[in-house]
Design an enzyme around this catalytic site. Structure first.
Site, PDB file in Angstrom:
ATOM      1  N   ASP A 401     -40.846 -11.285  14.263  1.00 57.31           N
ATOM      2  CA  ASP A 401     -39.900 -12.200  13.627  1.00 57.31           C
ATOM      3  C   ASP A 401     -40.470 -13.607  13.519  1.00 57.31           C
ATOM      4  O   ASP A 401     -39.772 -14.541  13.150  1.00 57.31           O
ATOM      5  CB  ASP A 401     -38.581 -12.226  14.401  1.00 57.31           C
ATOM      6  N   LYS A 402     -41.750 -13.776  13.864  1.00 52.69           N
ATOM      7  CA  LYS A 402     -42.386 -15.096  13.774  1.00 52.69           C
ATOM      8  C   LYS A 402     -42.980 -15.282  12.381  1.00 52.69           C
ATOM      9  O   LYS A 402     -43.535 -14.360  11.793  1.00 52.69           O
ATOM     10  CB  LYS A 402     -43.472 -15.230  14.832  1.00 52.69           C
ATOM     11  N   THR A 403     -42.885 -16.480  11.875  1.00 56.99           N
ATOM     12  CA  THR A 403     -43.440 -16.787  10.550  1.00 56.99           C
ATOM     13  C   THR A 403     -44.853 -17.323  10.638  1.00 56.99           C
ATOM     14  O   THR A 403     -45.555 -17.374   9.634  1.00 56.99           O
ATOM     15  CB  THR A 403     -42.553 -17.809   9.836  1.00 56.99           C
TER      16      THR A 403
END
Length: 413
Positions: A401-403
């Site tokens: 879920d990290k960009t």
């Protein structure tokens, strides 16, 4: 005279569950699961049949069993059955020993977990009991940093307003603390053992399921109904943190807990190499059948036109039909099976022995690898099974879920 049933009565599937706190007799009548868990695959009775069934799912083992049966037919076999029995027995024995060692480790792990101790409210005092002795409806006391015994409904904690914190790393892999809170109506019980031992609340909740993020139920106490949500329950596998103590009522135990429901049915896992070997063995076996078919056809023609003149020396009538046509077909079939026996070594049974030895050595190298040792917690790598080593590191997808980039947060004290 008492009659002993031949078949165990099938347990009726639950649609909902009703529990009364501190009512040991009433809860026992409902035959809820106890808090004992089992992750092993075998026991003393089922080991031999289940392990043999699993091993004969390998095409090579099933093939050599077929060859061994053919060798007991004297009309087609020029080899003694021992030529197939010996290598097959060695392969089956080595694999069975390895599987037994792996399962013994699982039994030891289960025994260690089942024999953990926790405190429960019995009468008007706290009694230390083992996890496997905990029953649904018991009120248990959890200490700080203690693993949660079962799925329990929180009723009071050492924190104001019934608040507590848990770590759910073994449930969802997250190390950040999550807050859970007891009902405001039960917070006043605190750690007063007399009040807790007289607590007669009744919990009505959903049947055991594997949904970690949902819990629905009601607490009936003092002729009032209070709604229970996921924030009011502590799940087995989590750990109590930053909270001196907490009390709760066991609602799901053992195999009915959400973490055990998520383990699913015990399956015999196969690696990609196992599936590849089965396909290779099947290809070799088809090649063998083609070779034997070609040689059998040639033998049939020879027996029909040339071998007929040699019957005076080796008559067929003693064990075959006296008709020439049917005699040729029968001898061709027997010849086909004879070629299968003679050429059966094209299927390499030793390949599986080599694979098992390599996997065993790899598991020991993992255990002895100093680079996998984690010094802060004094934990070293441990290969809990020797059948899935080659699957390590075979990552195809990473969901995040990290960009930005993946980072590691290290807490320094």
């Amino acid at each position: 005279m008492n009659h002993i049933p031949f078949f165990k009565k099938k347990k009726v599937e639950e649609t909902s569950r009703q529990i009364r706190a501190n009512d040991h007799h009433g809860n026992a009548m409902k035959e809820f699961a106890d808090n004992r868990i089992s992750t092993s695959k075998y026991n003393l009775i089922t080991f031999l049949p289940k392990n043999l069934f699993e091993q004969f799912r390998r095409l090579a083992n099933a093939y050599f069993l077929f060859i061994m049966c053919l060798q007991f037919i004297p009309q087609i076999s020029s080899l003694t059955p021992g030529t197939s029995i010996a290598p097959l027995a060695v392969v089956l024995s080595l694999t069975a020993i390895k599987d037994a060692i792996d399962d013994i480790r699982r039994h030891r792990s289960d025994r260690q977990i089942n024999n953990r101790e926790t405190k429960t409210v019995v009468g008007h005092e706290l009694v230390t009991r083992k996890w496997k002795e905990i029953k649904v409806g018991d009120i248990v006391r959890l200490e700080n940093n203690e693993f949660i015994t079962a799925d329990i409904v929180l009723i009071s904690t050492s924190q104001p307003n019934g608040l507590c914190f848990i770590e759910t790393a073994e449930l969802d892999g997250e190390t950040n603390l999550k807050a859970r809170q007891a009902l405001e109506e039960t917070c006043n019980l605190e750690d007063h053992i007399d009040q807790l031992s007289n607590f007669d609340g009744e919990i009505e909740c959903e049947a055991p399921n594997n949904n970690l993020g949902r819990f629905e139920g009601n607490l009936m106490w003092k002729e009032k109904k209070f709604q229970l949500k996921n924030d009011n329950i502590l799940l087995r596998g989590a750990r109590l943190k930053n909270t001196q103590w907490a009390f709760g009522i066991v609602c799901y135990a053992g195999q009915d807990t959400k973490i055990m429901k998520n383990t699913g049915k015990k399956k015999f896992k196969r690696t990609k190499i196992d599936h590849l070997l089965n396909r290779i063995i099947l290809g070799i076996f088809l090649f063998l059948l083609i070779m034997c078919a070609i040689m059998t056809i040639c033998s049939g023609f020879w027996e029909s036109f040339v071998g007929y003149h040699f019957r005076i020396y080796i008559p067929w009538e003693t064990y075959l039909s006296s008709n020439q046509q049917f005699g040729a077909l029968e001898i061709s079939l027997l010849t086909f099976l004879s070629y299968v026996i003679i050429l059966h070594t094209v299927v390499p049974i030793s390949l599986y022995v080599s694979m098992e030895i390599i996997r065993l050595i790899q598991s020991k190298l993992i255990d002895w690898d100093n680079k996998m040792y984690y010094k802060p917690t004094n934990v070293q790598a441990q290969a809990r099974t020797t059948t899935l080593n080659e699957e390590l590191g075979q990552i195809q997808y990473i969901f995040s879920d990290k960009t930005g980039t993946l980072t590691q947060v290290i807490k320094r004290i």
